[in-house]
Design an enzyme around this catalytic site. Sequence first.
Site, short mmCIF file in Angstrom:
data_model
loop_
_atom_site.label_atom_id
_atom_site.label_comp_id
_atom_site.label_asym_id
_atom_site.label_seq_id
_atom_site.Cartn_x
_atom_site.Cartn_y
_atom_site.Cartn_z
N ARG A 118 -3.13 -16.72 -2.90
CA ARG A 118 -1.78 -15.03 -3.14
C ARG A 118 -3.06 -14.26 -3.13
NH1 ARG A 118 -1.84 -13.37 -7.45
NH2 ARG A 118 -1.99 -15.55 -8.84
N GLU A 120 -3.40 -16.48 -28.07
CA GLU A 120 -2.45 -16.92 -27.34
C GLU A 120 -0.92 -17.53 -27.26
OE1 GLU A 120 -2.08 -16.94 -22.36
OE2 GLU A 120 -2.73 -18.32 -23.17
N TRP A 124 -5.28 -11.56 -20.59
CA TRP A 124 -4.07 -10.73 -20.30
C TRP A 124 -4.73 -9.59 -19.45
CZ3 TRP A 124 0.36 -13.04 -17.72
CH2 TRP A 124 0.74 -14.09 -18.65
N TYR A 172 6.23 -15.34 -20.26
CA TYR A 172 6.36 -16.10 -21.31
C TYR A 172 7.48 -16.17 -22.72
CZ TYR A 172 2.85 -17.92 -18.65
OH TYR A 172 2.03 -19.31 -17.22
N ARG A 209 17.62 -32.86 -23.95
CA ARG A 209 18.12 -31.85 -24.02
C ARG A 209 17.02 -30.86 -24.66
NH1 ARG A 209 24.52 -31.26 -23.41
NH2 ARG A 209 25.11 -33.49 -22.06
N CYS A 260 3.11 -19.83 -15.30
CA CYS A 260 2.15 -21.12 -15.04
C CYS A 260 2.85 -22.26 -15.72
CB CYS A 260 0.97 -21.09 -14.47
SG CYS A 260 0.34 -19.74 -13.59
N ARG A 276 3.66 -25.54 -12.58
CA ARG A 276 3.33 -25.23 -11.43
C ARG A 276 2.57 -24.84 -10.58
NH1 ARG A 276 3.21 -20.75 -9.01
NH2 ARG A 276 3.17 -18.53 -11.34
N SER A 277 1.52 -23.81 -11.22
CA SER A 277 0.13 -23.82 -10.63
C SER A 277 -0.82 -23.82 -11.18
CB SER A 277 0.59 -22.25 -10.35
OG SER A 277 -0.55 -21.93 -9.63
N ASP A 293 -5.11 -23.82 -12.58
CA ASP A 293 -6.27 -23.21 -12.00
C ASP A 293 -6.92 -23.83 -12.93
OD1 ASP A 293 -8.80 -21.99 -12.80
OD2 ASP A 293 -7.70 -19.97 -12.73
N ASN A 313 -4.78 -24.16 -21.54
CA ASN A 313 -2.76 -24.63 -22.03
C ASN A 313 -3.29 -26.23 -22.62
OD1 ASN A 313 -2.82 -24.25 -18.51
ND2 ASN A 313 -2.03 -22.75 -19.87
N HIS A 346 -5.13 -26.40 -8.22
CA HIS A 346 -6.00 -26.41 -7.74
C HIS A 346 -7.47 -25.57 -7.96
CE1 HIS A 346 -3.33 -22.79 -8.63
NE2 HIS A 346 -4.65 -22.12 -9.27
N LEU A 347 -8.52 -25.94 -7.21
CA LEU A 347 -10.04 -24.93 -7.85
C LEU A 347 -10.17 -23.66 -6.75
CD1 LEU A 347 -12.41 -28.37 -7.52
CD2 LEU A 347 -11.31 -26.29 -10.08
N TYR A 348 -10.02 -23.13 -7.27
CA TYR A 348 -10.14 -21.28 -6.81
C TYR A 348 -11.98 -21.30 -6.04
CZ TYR A 348 -6.69 -19.08 -8.31
OH TYR A 348 -5.15 -19.12 -8.61
N ALA A 380 -9.27 -14.95 -10.99
CA ALA A 380 -8.56 -14.56 -10.01
C ALA A 380 -7.32 -13.83 -9.65
CB ALA A 380 -8.26 -16.11 -8.76
#
Length: 298
Positions: free
Chosen positions: A25, A63, A85, A127, A160, A179, A200-201, A203, A211, A241-243, A297
Site C-alpha cells: 500500500r 501509547e 502517530w 484503536y 470469551r 494492525c 494482521r499486519s 512491520d 507491540n 513483513h520487512l520494508y 512507511a
Amino acid sequence: MPHPERQYLDLLERVLETGDARIDRTGVGTRSVFGAMIRFDLSGGDAPILTTKRVYWKTAVKEMLWFLTGGTNIQALLRDNVRIWTDWPLARYRRETGEVITQAAFEERIVGDDAFAARWGELGPVYGKQWRQWLGADGRAHDQIAELVRTLRENPASRRMLFHGWNVAEIGDMALPPCHMVYQYHVTSGGRLNCLLFQRSADLLLGAPFNFVGATALQLMLAQQADLTPGELVWVGGDVHLYLNHLEQTRAQLAREPRPLPQMRLTRRAASIDAYGIADFAVDNYAPHAAIQADVAV
C-alpha cells in the site's frame, strides 16, 4: 535454553531471506511471510523489550495508556512527547492544504492550538475508540475493556475474554486500520493470565517490538486488576513483513548478540484499569545495544 529474543531474530532472518517480494500500500515494497508465532514467558518478571536494539519502552507504554483512554487525537500524545502517530495526519494535512510544513511545526500547532488539533489531529475511530466505545448496530456503545476486566474477575474460565478493533463499518474512517487487532485472554487453574495477540499486519523491524511492549504492559495491568499473575504472551502475526528500506538495518540487528532481558513491573496498584500512568511502570536491568534508526512507511 535459547534466549527468548532468538525467536524474533530468527523471524527477522526468515523474512529477510525467504520473504515474498511484494508491492504494498505504501509503495515502499516489502518482503513478507504469512503466519508466525512467538511466545514470551512473563511469569518470572522478564519483559520482551528487545536488547539487540534499544526500544523506547516508555513511548510504547504511553501509547497503550492512550489507547485505554479511548482517545483518537494526537494532541494528547504529543503533549506526552509521543510522536509515533504524527505521520498520518501530517500527510493528510499536506495533501489537503498543499502547505509545505515541517513535522516539528505541524506538531507545535497541534499542541498549542485546540481548534487546529480538532481539525487536523484526529485519526478517526482507531484503536481506543473501538476498545472503549464500539458502536453497535443498536446505537449502544460497548466498552470492551471494562467487560474484559469484569469477566476476568467473575468468570476467569470463560473462553470469551477478548477484545478487537476491526469494526468493519468504521474501517474507512480510520487513519490506519488496526494492525494489532485481536487480544484474547486465558486464565490457568493456577491463576496465571495468558494473552494471545493476533496482529494482521506486522512491520517487523519497527512495529512489532513496540507491540510486544504495549501488550506486556496491558497484561500486567489486567493481571493486577483481576488478582492474577502474568503468564505467557503469545504473539501471532498474519502478514509479517520487512520494508525494503529496512533491510540494511535488519542485517545490522541480526549481527548483534542478545543480552539478558529486562524486567517490567508495576510500582503501585491502581484503583482501576483507567487509573494507571507512565509513572506506575518500572523497567529494571535494561542494557540494550544502540538504537537503530529507520523510517516509517506511511
